[in-house]
Each structure stands twice: as structure tokens, then as C-alpha cells.
Write a protein that holds these residues in place. Sequence first.
Motif, short mmCIF file in Angstrom:
data_model
loop_
_atom_site.label_atom_id
_atom_site.label_comp_id
_atom_site.label_asym_id
_atom_site.label_seq_id
_atom_site.Cartn_x
_atom_site.Cartn_y
_atom_site.Cartn_z
N VAL A 75 0.85 -1.20 0.00
CA VAL A 75 0.00 0.00 0.00
C VAL A 75 0.88 1.25 0.00
O VAL A 75 2.07 1.19 0.32
CB VAL A 75 -0.91 0.03 1.25
CG1 VAL A 75 -1.89 -1.15 1.22
CG2 VAL A 75 -0.10 0.03 2.55
N PRO A 76 0.31 2.41 -0.36
CA PRO A 76 1.08 3.66 -0.16
C PRO A 76 1.37 3.84 1.33
O PRO A 76 0.61 3.36 2.18
CB PRO A 76 0.13 4.75 -0.65
CG PRO A 76 -0.94 4.05 -1.42
CD PRO A 76 -1.02 2.66 -0.89
N PHE A 77 2.45 4.57 1.65
CA PHE A 77 2.81 4.70 3.06
C PHE A 77 1.70 5.36 3.88
O PHE A 77 1.51 5.03 5.06
CB PHE A 77 4.11 5.49 3.23
CG PHE A 77 4.51 5.58 4.67
CD1 PHE A 77 4.88 4.44 5.37
CD2 PHE A 77 4.47 6.79 5.36
CE1 PHE A 77 5.22 4.49 6.72
CE2 PHE A 77 4.81 6.86 6.71
CZ PHE A 77 5.19 5.71 7.39
N SER A 78 0.92 6.24 3.25
CA SER A 78 -0.16 6.92 3.99
C SER A 78 -1.18 5.92 4.54
O SER A 78 -1.86 6.20 5.52
CB SER A 78 -0.85 7.94 3.08
OG SER A 78 -1.30 7.31 1.89
N ALA A 79 -1.28 4.73 3.93
CA ALA A 79 -2.23 3.71 4.39
C ALA A 79 -1.54 2.58 5.16
O ALA A 79 -2.19 1.61 5.56
CB ALA A 79 -2.97 3.13 3.18
N HIS A 80 -0.23 2.72 5.39
CA HIS A 80 0.58 1.62 5.95
C HIS A 80 0.06 1.16 7.32
O HIS A 80 -0.32 0.00 7.52
CB HIS A 80 2.03 2.10 6.05
CG HIS A 80 3.02 1.11 6.57
ND1 HIS A 80 3.38 1.05 7.91
CD2 HIS A 80 3.74 0.15 5.96
CE1 HIS A 80 4.28 0.10 8.08
NE2 HIS A 80 4.54 -0.46 6.91
N ASN A 81 0.00 2.06 8.27
CA ASN A 81 -0.34 1.65 9.63
C ASN A 81 -1.81 1.26 9.77
O ASN A 81 -2.13 0.26 10.42
CB ASN A 81 0.01 2.77 10.63
CG ASN A 81 1.50 2.89 10.84
OD1 ASN A 81 2.29 2.27 10.12
ND2 ASN A 81 1.92 3.68 11.82
N ALA A 82 -2.71 2.02 9.12
CA ALA A 82 -4.14 1.71 9.23
C ALA A 82 -4.43 0.33 8.63
O ALA A 82 -5.21 -0.46 9.19
CB ALA A 82 -4.96 2.79 8.53
#
Lengths: 222, 222
Positions: A75-82
Motif C-alpha cells: 500500500v502507499p505509506f499513507s495507508a501503511h499503519n491503518a
Amino acid sequence: MKIAIIGGTGPQGQGLALRFARAGIAVALGSRDGARSAGIAADLMAKLPEGTAQIEGLDNEAATKAADEMVVLAVPFSAHNATLEALKPHLAGKILVDIVVPLKEGDPKKVEMPPEGSATEAAQALLGDGIPVIGALHNVSATTLNNLDWPINCDILICGDSLPARKKVIELVRVLDVEAYNAGDAEAARCIEAITPILIRQNISKAVPFTHAGIRICPPAH
Amino acid sequence: MKIAIIGGTGPQGQGLALRFARAGIAVALGSRDGARSAGIAADLMAKLPEGTAQIEGLDNEAATKAADEMVVLAVPFSAHNATLEALKPHLAGKILVDIVVPLKEGDPKKVEMPPEGSATEAAQALLGDGIPVIGALHNVSATTLNNLDWPINCDILICGDSLPARKKVIELVRVLDVEAYNAGDAEAARCIEAITPILIRQNISKAVPFTHAGIRICPPAH
């Protein structure tokens, strides 16, 4: 053998799905929208010759469940943790292969690392010690992956705190006809993830006469 | 043209002195002990054919003063900041080329970065904005440098906050018959310095069939 590729409908995920399926490894292609990934999976299968392993499109949770052991996070990093928070309950007993590079918002020639030091370390902190996280496949060009006639022009640096998991991912990656090297524990991801923006800089630069640059470990030249 | 190599009596410094002198660039080889570096400079000159540029041995301060413009810092990381503090008054108008890798005490397969993020960034913070610091030549094997018959099996990644200084160092390094790439500002040193322990890991590893590994940026393979 079946792996999952989460966020698999992006260019990196699609290219990896094509390459792994061609090499005989079935792929559960995950997306937030299972109908969308099913459509893309069918498109990808149409690009492959008869007799390759199957690519099936599922939502991210179903894809994670479908994997025997290895779940690739693309995923893009912006969606990594979620994304990892949502999938964590389904990752028990599996290895997370984190290929995410925390490129800087608005400047892909730089990284902006999370407080943990790298995406791989952030994933390991989030998932806890019971689920091994391995960083891999950060530096391979999506364009190269999607051009099945092109050999992959780079080596793969593999890192993570679990040595047995590192060895399994090294074996997995080698089916793509690339060399893979053990680069050490998860902290090495601070270096490996940050190679990608250096390559992107060369691809953009007018001073460098090629794009889709890769990086290789080279023996002595004598 | 004359460069200085500070801490130049170590294996990396000696190898660079040989290579630069052979390429026609005079070298002021600096050491804490000027008599020692004078002896080593004479030994190095004896290894070079007639007609190369001169290697002279001086103490670190005299070597810094002797450089036209570029001063290469090749001390162990433990001496990095103290050496720069001492030389700072003599670096005005010059470019510091920092080749130091902060290898972890007792484990050369890892880095232990200073609070600034990397040696290059620590040097820039210490010297202030008036003296440009360029990170370069971190990943080239000292053994390779000292074997003058061996081509250098790696590319050189160059970083630093001053673009004109980066360009000058790229030109300097290319006289060694290597390719040099602009890798961006000083923050990129967090990646570039950390490549060295990954290479050292391969050199030590029984699983990798060679030592003195280098790293290269590769064009597409089609």
C-alpha cells in the motif's frame, strides 16, 4: 504455495503478482474493494501464458486469510499503519513482507521516515513480536516488473529481526530470477527503504542517461 | 590541483591517495603525526610509476592548509568530531568531503548514527553553513583501492546540502574511473553511510561467494 499482496492493485502490486504467478506462485490480490481486485486479477491473468499459477482478486482481509504464510504489503505509506491495524488479527502465524517506502509527501526524491525509523520497523512495532516483519522488494521499478520481457535489473536486499523469516523471504524472492541478500535486522530498512528515492532521483535527472534504475551488489571486478 | 586527505594514513586514506595521485591529483596526506605520514607518503610514492602527482605527508592542520579546495576526511568515526573541531578554522573557503561511516562499536555489520542522523550531517552542523560538507566514497573497499590493478567495482553516491559543491566532488571522484551520482542533500547520507555495513555483512557471510563487494546503480537490463 499462495501469497497475498495487500494493496495489490497498485502498479507495484500488479507487477509482483504477474511475476510471482509466472514463477508458479499463486497470488491472492488484495484491495479495499474486492470487486475491483477481481477485475484486475482477471486482466493480469489475460497477460500471462496458459499454465501459470492463479491470480485471484479479493478484499484485503480475505486475501490475507488466503495466504499460506507470506503476506506482502504494497500500500502507499499513507495507508501503511491503518492497513496493518485492520489486518493484524489475521496475520497470526504468517510473515508480513513489507515493501512500503515512506516517500516524502510531494517530493519522491526523499524519504520521510516514521518515528520508529522505517516502515519495516513501524510495522514490527505495530504487529508485535509474534508476527515477523521482513522488509524486501523496495527498490525494484514497477515499470520493470510490469514488462514481463524485461529481466529485473536489481538485487533485492532483505532485512528483518527474524533470521528464519528472512531466509524464507530470500527463497521466495529468488523465484523471480533475482539475487537476494540478507541485509540484517529491521534497522537496516532505514537504509534500504531510502535507496528508492535515490534511484527515483536518477530516473528524473537529465544527467543520467537511463530511467528505471536498479541497485546491485557487485563482486570485485578483477 | 591538490587535495588533502585527513587521517590519510589509514587503509582507506592510503588507497585514495594512491588512486588520486595516479590520476594526476596531488595529495597532502594528513596524520596527527606529520613524521609518520611523511614516511607513509614516501612508501606510497614508491608504489606508483614515475610521473604521477606527488603525495606529501604532513600533519592534519598543515595538510588542510595545503589543499587548494577539497579536504577529504578519512578518520575513524570516534575521531570525527574532534578532528573537525580542530580543523574548522582552516577549512574556510574549502569543501569538506566526508567519507566517514559511523560503524557500530564492536559490530561492523551495523551503523550507530550520531544524533544529527549521519556523519555528514554531524560535520555540517559542526562546521556551520559557511563550509560545505559533501558525503562521498563511503562504500568503496580499502582493499580494492590499494590494489592498483583492480578496477573499482562500485559507483559513488554523492550527497550534501550544497549543489555546486556536490558537482565539484562528482567531478573530482570521476578521475578515479568510477561513475558518481548526485544522491541529494546531506540527509541522504543516512542511507549512503549505512550501505557500508550491509556490504561488510556480505563480505563476512559464507553464503555470498565473494568479498570486497561494491554497490552499483544499474540501467534496465533490456
